[in-house]
Design an enzyme around this catalytic site. Structure first.
Site, PDB file in Angstrom:
ATOM      1  N   GLU A  66       0.808  -1.219   0.000  1.00 11.15           N
ATOM      2  CA  GLU A  66       0.000   0.000   0.000  1.00 11.15           C
ATOM      3  C   GLU A  66       0.840   1.267   0.000  1.00 11.15           C
ATOM      4  OE1 GLU A  66      -0.524  -2.646   1.918  1.00 11.15           O
ATOM      5  OE2 GLU A  66      -2.412  -3.400   1.110  1.00 11.15           O
ATOM      6  N   PHE A  92      -6.026   0.146   5.076  1.00  8.36           N
ATOM      7  CA  PHE A  92      -4.701   0.010   4.463  1.00  8.36           C
ATOM      8  C   PHE A  92      -4.321   1.252   3.648  1.00  8.36           C
ATOM      9  CE2 PHE A  92      -5.524  -4.842   4.378  1.00  8.36           C
ATOM     10  CZ  PHE A  92      -5.377  -4.878   5.750  1.00  8.36           C
TER      11      PHE A  92
END
Lengths: 324, 275
Positions: A66, A92
């Site tokens: 991410e 995330f």
């Protein structure tokens, strides 16, 4: 883009993320061929299968990374300011990647839109690691960020489209499951920074956001039967805050209430409290939200119940507070 | 395109001047201190990039086809800023304003008009940005090449490797990364603290084309940086000495970020002029 009662029901079935990606993002792709989408192994997670099938070259998969996803999004946007959407779970895209968000979006102001899905407790038994209950607090503290939070599937579509019109970074917070309860049963006007009054009553003003808008409306209906009349406002824009609607509520209500599927620290309730702190003679504020502990693990309603976030609990709390 | 191309002798002379500028800047930084040793290790890398490799136009620093250089290990500004000053991005005198409050050369700002294509500083922040830039450059058929300088110890950041994977996956042969392999981080020797081992082998294992060179050898740098990869991103592992050129700074960990006093300044200048 067509909006009618039958379609609104169909969007509701898709849930917020399904409607946002399947309808909203598809509409944007038609309007803006330069737009790019970055995912972190999250085409399916962000309901982007149809988008990917139609526009494979516009989707860049960063793999399960991410931080890299947000950095790549910034790089993609850096030359010509094109809109780039980074889409995965809210927890995330915000929390895991927070330094990359702060640096690239807040500081460098790149035209990147974070679309975080399944915020709040929507990830259910995947539990703490997948619940996003502090994401608004994290992003709200960052300069330059616009924060949108959808109450239902139709509003989720409007949020991702509105994010494209904002020149600069936006965090779109999507929550809930499939078959998202309907708040807006017909088309409505969505303007970033302008809250929507859904119900008017002279006693209490309830500011709600996300999945809590439906709960707050249902709570208001319960309260109305007891003779307590509530104004219910959909605060779809958390930042910048609609201070006009706050000023009105300060003048007209005996009690102010915020309801959110997010920590009572730093989110909608925090933002309203900050605003009120600079005013004199304001009504009392009750912040309903995720309290400052990790609750027992379980499904969405089970989590909501532990924090008093269901409509009957919200109604009960307001009754108690108004009689204090 | 208004831009000088320097030969190897001219670059060598430029390196000497850059080291002297670096000492001036370190002295001017005073009690705030400056990142002296990590800058001295990449003087030749910056000199070759700006003296011989990168395409840019001094008459139009925002020229679309300019090569994009993105600095990692961005604290090495005592090498980066003098390189651009030497090549005419701004007058050498501007270096005197290094770290002035709200100045042109303070902190880590994105200022394309003086060659700062990004402001990263936080280690491991730039590689993913660079990958995004290289992907969109390919998709929009740009002529320019993307270059990035990383520190070897910076590669302890996991985000760097996330992006190394992506760069190879997307076959970014418009991307060259130079790793300043000076074998040192703040606390000392990398191989004792967190061994990086053979970085060329690592890059090759990650699907990159890679080469290891002497990062202070102008000829090797020119040759390596002139190579354009095919179908893969390209990593140059440039072996260097942290603090290169000043005896009491070389391989001395106390000089990562340090204050240079007048006496040390005089000794350093003397050594650089002799060297």
């Amino acid at each position: 883009m067509a909006i009618n009662p039958a379609l609104i029901k169909a969007y509701a079935k898709l849930g917020q993320k399904g409607a946002a990606a399947g309808i909203g993002m598809m509409e944007l792709a038609k309007r803006d061929p330069d737009m790019r989408v970055v995912v972190a192994d999250s085409v399916a997670i962000a309901s982007l299968d149809r988008f990917y099938t139609n526009y494979p070259d516009r989707v860049i998969n960063a793999g399960i990374s991410e931080q890299s996803m947000v950095g790549i999004a910034a790089g993609l946007s850096s030359e010509d300011g094109r809109a780039v959407y980074a889409c995965t779970y809210a927890e995330f895209v915000v929390t895991r990647a927070l330094e990359f968000v702060r640096h690239n979006l807040a500081y460098h102001n790149f035209n990147v839109k974070l679309v975080g899905n399944s915020a709040g407790f929507a990830m259910e038994t995947l539990s703490i690691s997948h619940w996003a209950t502090e994401d608004i607090a994290f992003t709200r503290a960052l300069p330059n960020m616009t924060i949108l939070s959808a109450a239902d599937s139709l509003e989720a579509i409007k949020c991702v489209i509105a994010a494209h019109e904002v020149k600069g970074p936006v965090y779109v917070r999507l929550s809930g499951l499939l078959n998202c309860p309907i708040v807006y049963d017909k088309d409505f006007d969505f303007q970033v920074g302008k809250a929507n009054v859904l119900r008017e009553g002279e006693d209490v003003t309830v500011f709600a956001t996300g999945m809590m808008v439906r709960e707050a409306l249902d709570a208001a209906a319960l309260l109305s039967a007891q003779g307590v009349n509530c104004t219910v406002i959909d605060m779809h824009t958390i930042k910048p805050m609609d201070t006009d609607c706050l000023d009105k509520a300060i003048q007209s209500s005996k009690l102010l209430v915020t309801v959110e599927e997010h920590s009572v620290i730093g989110g909608l309730g925090g933002a309203v409290a900050e605003y009120l702190s600079a005013k004199t003679n304001t009504p009392r504020l009750v912040r309903i939200g995720v309290n400052d502990f990790f609750c027992k693990l379980g499904d969405l309603r089970f989590c909501w119940e532990q924090h008093g976030l269901t409509a009957p609990q919200i109604a009960e709390r307001i009754t108690k507070e108004i009689n204090k | 395109m208004n831009r000088k191309r320097l030969n190897e002798e001219e670059i060598k002379a430029m390196c000497k001047r850059m080291r002297l500028h670096a000492m001036d800047m370190a002295l001017a930084a005073g009690s705030r201190g400056a990142h002296v040793s990590g800058s001295l290790s990449c003087i030749e890398i910056y000199a070759v990039l700006y003296g011989a490799i990168l395409n840019y136009d001094l008459d139009n620093l925002l020229w679309n086809d300019r090569d994009r250089f993105i600095a990692g290990k961005e604290h090495a500004r005592l090498a980066e800023f003098p390189a651009r000053a030497e090549m005419g991005f701004y007058p050498v005198e501007v270096l005197n304003s290094f770290e002035e409050n709200d100045g042109l050369l303070v902190g880590h700002q994105l200022k394309r008009e003086i060659g700062n294509e990004y402001g990263s500083m936080s280690l491991g922040m730039e590689m993913s940005f660079v990958v995004g830039k290289a992907i969109i450059a390919k998709q929009t058929q740009q002529k320019y090449h993307v270059y990035c300088l990383l520190g070897d110890a910076e590669c302890e950041e996991g985000s760097v490797w996330e992006s190394f994977i992506s760069a190879a996956h997307y076959k970014l042969d418009n991307l060259t990364v130079i790793i300043d392999r000076n074998y040192m981080s703040v606390d000392g020797n990398t191989e004792e603290l967190m061994a990086q081992l053979d970085m060329q082998k690592k890059m090759e294992a990650f699907g990159w084309e890679s080469v290891t060179i002497d990062g202070h050898d102008i000829h090797q740098l020119v040759e390596a940086l002139s190579h354009k990869p095919q179908g893969k991103p390209y990593a140059i592992v440039a072996k260097t000495v942290k603090g290169k050129g000043v005896s009491f700074i070389e391989n001395n960990r106390s000089w990562h970020q340090s204050v240079l006093n007048e006496n040390q300044y005089r000794q350093a200048v003397e050594e650089i002029q002799k060297g």
